[in-house]
Design a protein around this motif. Sequence first.
Motif, PDB file in Angstrom:
ATOM      1  N   LEU A 123      51.709  22.857  32.688  1.00 25.24           N
ATOM      2  CA  LEU A 123      52.653  23.164  33.918  1.00 25.24           C
ATOM      3  C   LEU A 123      52.625  24.329  34.492  1.00 25.24           C
ATOM      4  O   LEU A 123      52.885  25.364  33.839  1.00 25.24           O
ATOM      5  N   GLY A 124      52.311  24.255  35.711  1.00 22.01           N
ATOM      6  CA  GLY A 124      51.902  25.443  36.380  1.00 22.01           C
ATOM      7  C   GLY A 124      50.296  25.481  36.816  1.00 22.01           C
ATOM      8  O   GLY A 124      50.274  26.192  37.842  1.00 22.01           O
ATOM      9  N   GLY A 125      49.655  24.829  36.076  1.00 24.05           N
ATOM     10  CA  GLY A 125      48.114  24.598  36.331  1.00 24.05           C
ATOM     11  C   GLY A 125      47.915  23.059  36.996  1.00 24.05           C
ATOM     12  O   GLY A 125      48.795  22.363  37.081  1.00 24.05           O
ATOM     13  N   GLY A 141      47.082  19.162  36.637  1.00 21.17           N
ATOM     14  CA  GLY A 141      47.705  18.131  35.782  1.00 21.17           C
ATOM     15  C   GLY A 141      46.542  17.857  34.919  1.00 21.17           C
ATOM     16  O   GLY A 141      45.323  17.798  35.365  1.00 21.17           O
ATOM     17  N   GLU A 154      44.831  14.892  34.883  1.00 22.86           N
ATOM     18  CA  GLU A 154      44.337  13.629  35.480  1.00 22.86           C
ATOM     19  C   GLU A 154      42.884  13.994  35.601  1.00 22.86           C
ATOM     20  O   GLU A 154      42.460  14.921  36.096  1.00 22.86           O
ATOM     21  N   TYR A 189      50.994  20.061  41.589  1.00 22.17           N
ATOM     22  CA  TYR A 189      51.900  19.559  40.681  1.00 22.17           C
ATOM     23  C   TYR A 189      53.302  20.309  40.000  1.00 22.17           C
ATOM     24  O   TYR A 189      54.035  19.458  39.677  1.00 22.17           O
ATOM     25  N   SER A 190      53.445  21.601  40.386  1.00 29.58           N
ATOM     26  CA  SER A 190      54.515  22.178  40.132  1.00 29.58           C
ATOM     27  C   SER A 190      55.668  21.428  41.195  1.00 29.58           C
ATOM     28  O   SER A 190      56.726  21.367  40.903  1.00 29.58           O
ATOM     29  N   HIS A 249      56.696  18.396  39.839  1.00 29.64           N
ATOM     30  CA  HIS A 249      57.522  18.520  38.853  1.00 29.64           C
ATOM     31  C   HIS A 249      59.093  18.393  39.199  1.00 29.64           C
ATOM     32  O   HIS A 249      60.040  17.683  38.707  1.00 29.64           O
ATOM     33  N   LYS A 308      44.085  17.790  49.909  1.00 28.55           N
ATOM     34  CA  LYS A 308      44.718  16.723  50.296  1.00 28.55           C
ATOM     35  C   LYS A 308      44.533  15.444  49.454  1.00 28.55           C
ATOM     36  O   LYS A 308      45.677  14.684  49.579  1.00 28.55           O
ATOM     37  N   GLN A 309      43.484  15.336  48.885  1.00 28.89           N
ATOM     38  CA  GLN A 309      43.291  14.146  48.040  1.00 28.89           C
ATOM     39  C   GLN A 309      44.310  14.164  46.992  1.00 28.89           C
ATOM     40  O   GLN A 309      44.925  12.892  46.310  1.00 28.89           O
ATOM     41  N   ASP A 321      47.870  13.343  48.356  1.00 28.13           N
ATOM     42  CA  ASP A 321      47.815  11.969  48.484  1.00 28.13           C
ATOM     43  C   ASP A 321      47.932  11.054  47.296  1.00 28.13           C
ATOM     44  O   ASP A 321      48.923  10.308  47.218  1.00 28.13           O
ATOM     45  N   ARG A 322      47.470  11.552  46.274  1.00 26.42           N
ATOM     46  CA  ARG A 322      47.772  10.991  45.144  1.00 26.42           C
ATOM     47  C   ARG A 322      49.170  11.115  44.548  1.00 26.42           C
ATOM     48  O   ARG A 322      49.814  10.288  43.811  1.00 26.42           O
ATOM     49  N   LEU A 323      49.650  12.578  44.560  1.00 26.27           N
ATOM     50  CA  LEU A 323      50.798  12.635  44.025  1.00 26.27           C
ATOM     51  C   LEU A 323      51.889  12.163  44.892  1.00 26.27           C
ATOM     52  O   LEU A 323      52.922  12.000  44.316  1.00 26.27           O
TER      53      LEU A 323
END
Lengths: 310, 310, 310, 310
Positions: free
Chosen positions: C203-205, C207, C209, D179-180, D183, D217-218, D221-223
């Motif tokens: 978390l912070g970097g 993910g 996937e 990702y942050s 979260h 962007k991709q 879009d996914r998140l």
Amino acid sequence: MKHTGKAIITCAVTGSIHTPSMSPYLPVTPDEIAEQAIEAVEAGAAVLHLHARDPIDGRPSPDPALYMQFLPRIKQQTDAIINITTGGAPGFSEDDRMAGPLAASPEMTSLNMGSMNFGFWPLADKFDWKHEWERELMLGSKRFPANHNFALIERIMTELGEGHGTRFEYECYDIGHLYSVKHFADLGLIKPPFLIQGIFGILGGLGAELENFFLMKQTADRLFGDDYIMSCFAVGRPQMKFLAQCALVGGSVRVGLEDSLYIGKGELAVSNAQQVRKVRQILDALDIPIATPEEAREILGTKGGDRVAF
Amino acid sequence: MKHTGKAIITCAVTGSIHTPSMSPYLPVTPDEIAEQAIEAVEAGAAVLHLHARDPIDGRPSPDPALYMQFLPRIKQQTDAIINITTGGAPGFSEDDRMAGPLAASPEMTSLNMGSMNFGFWPLADKFDWKHEWERELMLGSKRFPANHNFALIERIMTELGEGHGTRFEYECYDIGHLYSVKHFADLGLIKPPFLIQGIFGILGGLGAELENFFLMKQTADRLFGDDYIMSCFAVGRPQMKFLAQCALVGGSVRVGLEDSLYIGKGELAVSNAQQVRKVRQILDALDIPIATPEEAREILGTKGGDRVAF
Amino acid sequence: MKHTGKAIITCAVTGSIHTPSMSPYLPVTPDEIAEQAIEAVEAGAAVLHLHARDPIDGRPSPDPALYMQFLPRIKQQTDAIINITTGGAPGFSEDDRMAGPLAASPEMTSLNMGSMNFGFWPLADKFDWKHEWERELMLGSKRFPANHNFALIERIMTELGEGHGTRFEYECYDIGHLYSVKHFADLGLIKPPFLIQGIFGILGGLGAELENFFLMKQTADRLFGDDYIMSCFAVGRPQMKFLAQCALVGGSVRVGLEDSLYIGKGELAVSNAQQVRKVRQILDALDIPIATPEEAREILGTKGGDRVAF
Amino acid sequence: MKHTGKAIITCAVTGSIHTPSMSPYLPVTPDEIAEQAIEAVEAGAAVLHLHARDPIDGRPSPDPALYMQFLPRIKQQTDAIINITTGGAPGFSEDDRMAGPLAASPEMTSLNMGSMNFGFWPLADKFDWKHEWERELMLGSKRFPANHNFALIERIMTELGEGHGTRFEYECYDIGHLYSVKHFADLGLIKPPFLIQGIFGILGGLGAELENFFLMKQTADRLFGDDYIMSCFAVGRPQMKFLAQCALVGGSVRVGLEDSLYIGKGELAVSNAQQVRKVRQILDALDIPIATPEEAREILGTKGGDRVAF
Ligand SMILES: [Zn+2]
Ligand SMILES: [Zn+2]
Ligand SMILES: [Zn+2]
Ligand SMILES: [Zn+2]
């Protein structure tokens, strides 16, 4: 991509490109096709992708009577989903390509999503051909494109999809083929979930580099959201690498002597089942369970093994 | 991708898909083609991509005599690089497709890198057709794939490339087409720099989403490194968006009434030059200079405007 | 990416984030670290990535004397490449972080390529903590970023790289970290081949996937061409999936209890070696051979196991 | 990505990294900031991203009293959305960073989504510094990371977002920062639409290559699906190229002397408005309309220009 939790193993038992001179293990007679198909299901395949061949010299044949020599036997001994190709073979008319599936009314049919160059003529000089038709098949691939035109695609969707409740394995050899699936989906002619079969390594289509798998997946994600199931295969040597890749992202896999005649570097596979066992070894190592035929029916939404015409 | 520092504007003046009933501004007679071509060069085009048409009813024609009615005139009044298509039109034989370029021995020729479905039949109901051949052209696109088979590609590379020193505009409608370019590059039949013309928005090929531009570029980067020049266009409405995109990454652009009949939403372009001026406005805003014909010759490595047969 | 033909297995034996209350199998004493490290090499690891811990309560320790309690023993019983981290632990000063590697002069050191948030505080409520420092470590991760500033990076490159001939495991938690490697490569301070360790799931970097693996690889390909070796790992549950992914493209892998305490869903790994065996099962199924320590030395260009200070 | 149909121009008027010795046109006094801000809005900016500076020597200042010298004047003369940064400047405490926005209760605040190295020390030798603090600022960037820890992010979301109804410009310098955002979105602490401000070209974050725009962007879009608005900028020379890129995909843009001091190669911008006019020229050429402040309010969901504390 729809996450199904289990990988569906499709086995493409014989196809119409590989020929008897290329491997003694390629099944061509109805007996051989039936035996290898049944063994593949016992090894873990849930779907059988089938072509017929002339038992005399092994050339691809559109004759429904030949299908009827192995389909009932497979049905009796397995509960696999039967997928009868509409891909045909070089030289088949469109009616030829429809004949087998229309006679069998199978749960599934494979559907090539675009015309394309489909070149394997470099193989012409690499084998000693027992039959002249084999060499001609190789050489012809330089001159004659694979013809999967929109009118034929629409006919297959209408006659088999709407007419027989048959569902589709959408064979996509290039990114643009996904847009052709999308075209018909937008028209409402086909319904999700779409089984997208990504195919890699045909000269004329996408090369067998793993990057291309992700190009295809990210495009399919954009076009179909969760309305599709991803499956894939590569032809020849990178076969197993692509299967592992697709399984890793939560997709399904297709093996079989139609796609590769080998089980390792320079080593011919002695049966379709051997390839099924090989991919299962990979799936096991990755802790990915496989779908039974019944589970595959639920995932793919097929009509049921009792609603076919054989 | 090779960074050329300047954008080469190619203008595809008339093509073989758009028809007279679709726009009164589409040039079809030798006079119209010559005038619009010359005006396009004056506006900034460095390369003219040309097809011939029958002056009577505007249908695409393979007749070299028709080419000879406008080529000398264009040569006299501009120094543009002339690109005579081998793409032909639906219904052309392979000899038809070779006839014009073989007669003209141009600096460049366009070369479709793969057979494919090429569907524009949905247009059949959207226009009042003056000529029956126009509607037939539209409807036929559902049934007849574009045939750019490997044997023909090889013939073009050999007869025009090796035989006439003509260089190629590699028309790539899908990612797999890049691999077909790569196939012939690896054989040594063609030489860098490769002018990759990415084409977006044909039903049967890649859709006109900007993501696809990057899929094509990243694949070309992987396959060709710095040995290629990127150019692209999209058909119809997203035309200018794709040109801006390609220019932004340091590539070249193609405009013209072959690719789009419009200059804005619902507004027909009154000439090819108008589209050239439109893309120049974008390039100016982005501080991207354009290549003169001489600079384009240097970048593309063509044989020179004096070494043609017209 | 450089294709090495063999996968190098790195085992990160204990790290500084997981704590004794999280798993009874986490090695913390010099004896435990030595035993698990040796067993991991016997199972197939070629590189050991090591941190020291206080044997009293298991907290991370910078004390070189602790390193010296297990390093000689490991050296005596294995020929693995020893990698002493400069990553340190929350609360370590920069001198603390340098102390162990400067004392040991190892063949390799891990080098975090950027400051970042590094959040694992959500774990604070999920365990019964035996030691107060454990909970504080968790909670502190919400407030205190991981500080891997450019001055420290440069110091490590200079003092360990230039000073001791130590080579680097470039830990990249985000795409931008690749650009920081590139910055120093362009300055000439570091030399290829670069071992890029992609890390996913912090978390912070980036993910965890798989798409992100390809973002990292395609960026590294663009920045470094064939001058880098790809390795990766994900923390926690997707650990093995990422290892399979990296191996599939021809890269290397890192396992170990530093990265994940588990061997399957909800099942604690009983040793580092168990994870090594698990990844070997995957590599075997994919027909990917592993590198011996000597082969890894050749691939990575390390100075040799006899040129260390322990 | 949410397609808004219009591009929102944000102008970041002065920032806290560029310094007076770098350009005489950088506004630092309240008068200068107000005048340039107002002129930028007249030129087309809908959002003003603002920092305060000490009028004596131009250094960044957290003093709310300084904000109050220009905010009311800007409010009186424009209807722009005011965005007061919480990004602060090197050396600011967290309370310093909160002081301005808490006092002003603006419609928007910028929110850095991750700690990171943020290196511009290579500039230290490239200017004649009038003030010692300027050189120290440059040199310090090698040693001191930008601290945007999770606890601070959560505090800003709570005190400004929940407490003041202020909405966020999520500044994302790397893919992991998305990702942050995710979260906190998953926790329900923040609500869509999320204005994702992608930032390219900071040493420590993503490089200024257009490929990275598409990676961001991709991933977004996914998140986030359609729950986000894309905006972006690059620092320094590639500034306008990134703005064109983001606008091309249907996104918004940010200009201003905070991001680049230039208007062309080697040519200093004489005002923020000049950059606004430059990006408008690009948007005009691309036929992309701009959003008025009222339209931007609707798109971004801000509370209204009358509900602020100045
Ligand atoms: Zn088949
Ligand atoms: Zn053409
Ligand atoms: Zn470590
Ligand atoms: Zn700012």
